[in-house]
Design an enzyme around this catalytic site. Structure first.
Site, short mmCIF file in Angstrom:
data_model
loop_
_atom_site.label_atom_id
_atom_site.label_comp_id
_atom_site.label_asym_id
_atom_site.label_seq_id
_atom_site.Cartn_x
_atom_site.Cartn_y
_atom_site.Cartn_z
N SER A 1 44.32 39.79 44.97
CA SER A 1 42.93 39.34 44.92
C SER A 1 42.90 37.87 45.29
CB SER A 1 42.38 39.53 43.49
OG SER A 1 41.17 38.81 43.32
N TYR B 1 43.15 38.00 34.17
CA TYR B 1 43.22 38.80 35.39
C TYR B 1 43.81 37.97 36.53
CZ TYR B 1 41.64 41.05 39.69
OH TYR B 1 41.58 41.61 40.94
#
Length: 290
Positions: free
Chosen positions: A146, A160
């Site tokens: 990501s 995360y």
């Protein structure tokens, strides 16, 4: 082209989002696909059966937190297709919340799926990848990361983000470890794409939120109610780029996917350059010879 001449893809988290789109596109393009999910029935119901045959597709129920489950899935893949050419580690989820309000279990569970699950897949597959001579330019390991794995400037997503930062470091080191075997490892760093990633079941929220974190709650609400369903990234186009990247002769170590991802990356690079410049005089005089 015979069945044995078609490249074999192994994809985790294939029942929705990028994983499902990758699976469908690969089947349509004529490749062999092993698709894994926590729920095999959901996976089987979701895949476009128009391109599925008994010869080109294998759906497996896999628990990425169990090394035995992962190993069995690799063994089943080899049993059916004799090899693996490309691994796409796509499974993962976003854990929202600050470090103070998240429980130890919430934090560790996110790392178990996003990091240790990836490690388990790679470790069990490597004995087969190292001896694979079918892929002329070397087998591929593609880890879906990501843009939050390159810049952590997203309030409420520090855990995360840290799992994806770990994935970036893992992949860079892995790429060096595997050069002598001709195996390429790379990460894909998507920006915001219009998948189910921000829907319930894909993003976890803290079980014990702390009311004082008003800014973080606002960001959380924006992601759930405004960004979700309105992302600019087209997953169909994005997955085509990922597949082309996996099949390219010499894939780059990092694939920043989407104009927003590239914009965030450029901003981070500029920030690092400014930090180096600001501290250069003092920090460069720390050797014994200075």
């Amino acid at each position: 082209m015979s069945q044995n001449d078609k490249k074999v893809f192994y994809i985790t988290g294939a029942s929705k989002g990028f994983g499902l789109e990758l699976t469908n596109q690969l089947l349509e393009r004529g490749f062999n696909v092993v698709a894994t999910s926590r729920n095999k029935q959901q996976l089987s119901n979701s895949v476009n059966n128009k391109f599925v045959t008994n010869d080109n597709f294998l759906a497996l129920q896999v628990d990425l937190t169990s090394n035995e489950s992962v190993k069995n899935s690799i063994d089943e893949t080899i049993s059916k297709f004799t090899r693996i050419d490309v691994i796409i580690n796509n499974a993962g989820y976003s854990q929202c919340g600050t470090i103070e309000e998240l429980t130890d279990k919430e934090i560790r569970d996110n790392f178990e799926c996003n990091v240790f699950g990836v490690i388990s897949v790679i470790r069990n597959a490597l004995p087969h990848l190292r001896i694979n001579k079918f892929f002329a330019n070397g087998p591929r390991i593609i880890n879906i990361s990501s843009i939050a794995g390159f810049t952590g400037s997203f309030p409420g997503f520090s855990i995360y983000s840290s799992t994806k930062f770990a994935l970036e470091g893992l992949t860079e080191g892995l790429n060096e470890d595997l050069k002598e075997f001709g195996i390429h490892a790379s990460t894909v760093l998507p920006g915001y794409f219009r998948t189910s990633f921000l829907e319930k079941g894909s993003v976890a929220v803290p079980s014990h939120p702390i009311k004082e974190y008003t800014a973080v709650r606002k960001i959380q609400e924006i992601h759930e109610n405004q960004i979700n369903g309105n992302q600019q990234g087209d997953p169909v186009k994005g997955c085509k780029v990922i597949i082309d990247h996996a099949l390219s002769e010499n894939p780059t170590t990092h694939l920043f996917l989407g104009p927003d991802s590239m914009k965030y990356a450029q901003s981070k690079i500029e920030a690092i350059q400014n930090d180096i410049k600001s501290n250069y005089d003092a920090a460069s005089k720390t050797d014994f010879t200075n």
